[in-house]
Design an enzyme around this catalytic site. Structure first.
Site, short mmCIF file in Angstrom:
data_model
loop_
_atom_site.label_atom_id
_atom_site.label_comp_id
_atom_site.label_asym_id
_atom_site.label_seq_id
_atom_site.Cartn_x
_atom_site.Cartn_y
_atom_site.Cartn_z
N HIS A 16 1.38 -14.13 10.64
CA HIS A 16 1.97 -14.38 9.84
C HIS A 16 2.47 -15.97 10.00
O HIS A 16 2.16 -16.77 9.04
CB HIS A 16 3.52 -13.73 9.70
CG HIS A 16 3.58 -12.53 9.43
ND1 HIS A 16 4.12 -11.42 10.21
CD2 HIS A 16 3.14 -11.89 8.30
CE1 HIS A 16 4.09 -10.35 9.48
NE2 HIS A 16 3.52 -10.54 8.43
N LYS A 40 9.25 1.07 2.39
CA LYS A 40 8.94 1.08 3.88
C LYS A 40 10.11 1.53 4.39
O LYS A 40 11.34 1.19 4.24
CB LYS A 40 8.56 -0.17 4.24
CG LYS A 40 7.02 -0.65 3.59
CD LYS A 40 6.74 -1.97 4.48
CE LYS A 40 5.30 -2.24 3.87
NZ LYS A 40 5.00 -3.86 4.29
N ARG A 89 -6.43 -10.08 4.86
CA ARG A 89 -7.16 -9.86 6.00
C ARG A 89 -8.36 -8.97 5.77
O ARG A 89 -9.59 -9.32 5.64
CB ARG A 89 -6.43 -8.86 6.96
CG ARG A 89 -4.96 -9.70 7.50
CD ARG A 89 -4.11 -8.66 8.20
NE ARG A 89 -3.54 -7.99 7.08
CZ ARG A 89 -2.61 -7.15 7.22
NH1 ARG A 89 -1.88 -7.13 8.34
NH2 ARG A 89 -2.17 -6.63 6.16
N SER A 126 2.11 -5.97 11.56
CA SER A 126 3.37 -5.71 12.05
C SER A 126 3.03 -4.15 12.31
O SER A 126 3.86 -3.74 13.25
CB SER A 126 4.44 -5.88 10.95
OG SER A 126 4.72 -7.30 11.07
O1 PNS Z 1 3.86 -7.44 2.24
P1 PNS Z 1 5.17 -6.62 2.50
O2 PNS Z 1 5.71 -7.01 3.68
O3 PNS Z 1 5.31 -5.22 2.13
O4 PNS Z 1 6.07 -7.58 1.28
C1 PNS Z 1 7.30 -7.13 0.94
C2 PNS Z 1 8.04 -8.02 0.03
C3 PNS Z 1 9.71 -7.67 -0.08
C4 PNS Z 1 7.71 -9.41 0.09
C5 PNS Z 1 7.22 -7.41 -1.40
O5 PNS Z 1 7.69 -5.88 -1.48
C6 PNS Z 1 8.09 -8.25 -2.39
O6 PNS Z 1 7.64 -9.23 -3.13
N1 PNS Z 1 9.06 -7.58 -3.24
C7 PNS Z 1 9.86 -8.35 -4.25
C8 PNS Z 1 9.77 -7.37 -5.75
C9 PNS Z 1 8.69 -7.90 -6.46
O7 PNS Z 1 8.73 -8.77 -7.02
N2 PNS Z 1 7.53 -6.94 -6.40
C10 PNS Z 1 6.46 -7.59 -7.37
C11 PNS Z 1 6.43 -7.03 -8.60
S1 PNS Z 1 6.27 -5.45 -8.87
#
Ligand code: PNS
Length: 159
Positions: A16, A40, A89, A126
């Site tokens: 990250h 999650k 990745r 992670s």
């Molecule tokens: O990659 P990650 O760690 O699962 O990301 C988590 C997070 C909270 C950044 C992601 O789920 C997110 O952007 N959530 C916000 C809700 C949103 O806008 N979703 C996309 C449109 S459906």
């Protein structure tokens, strides 16, 4: 231009940090947005994740940390950010990120920049860090020292 690096950061890894650093070199300002994916189960709660991210980016100029709740497009609009930066990745990342990029662009015109992960951290996640940690392994090569300490504290607290 202001960019947002969103994620769960449970916990933040060197992978990250590599993306945040490189986003910092490309954009004037970077906001690391610590969010919550309802699908999650987290090891660290939001305050703990934010705290570890803040400490890890403290030495990076032009980088700050905020909590992300609600839609990413609304967060970006409120913060005056026009671009989202995510790391890539493997192919499965691309499939997911492409879908997110499309929906976010359809919603508000928000742009997404996908940066290939550096070779060194090319498959780090992670999830792997949590798995190694939960089975008693040493994760200090993969996360900042403070994060390794917090993981150790959590392990000791759980017994
Ligand atoms: O990659 P990650 O760690 O699962 O990301 C988590 C997070 C909270 C950044 C992601 O789920 C997110 O952007 N959530 C916000 C809700 C949103 O806008 N979703 C996309 C449109 S459906």
């Amino acid at each position: 231009m202001r960019a947002v690096c969103p994620g769960s950061f449970d916990p933040i890894t060197h992978g990250h940090l590599d993306i945040v650093r490189r986003a910092g070199a490309l954009f004037d300002e970077v906001i690391v947005a610590v969010g919550r994916n309802s699908a999650k189960n987290y090891l660290f709660d939001t305050d703990q994740r934010v705290d570890m991210v803040r400490a890890s980016v403290a030495d990076l100029p032009g980088v700050r940390v905020e909590v992300l709740s609600g839609l990413l497009v609304d967060f970006c609009r409120a913060q005056g950010a026009e671009v989202v930066v995510k790391g890539l990745r493997f192919a499965s990342d691309f499939d997911f990120e492409l879908q997110m990029a499309h929906i976010n662009h359809s919603l508000t015109g928000l742009e997404t920049v996908l940066l290939p992960a550096s070779a060194q951290w090319g498959t780090l996640s992670s999830t792997m860090v949590r798995e190694v940690a939960s089975l008693g392994g040493d994760v200090s090569a993969f996360v900042p020292a403070l994060v390794a300490e917090r993981i150790e504290q959590k392990r000791n607290a759980r017994g």
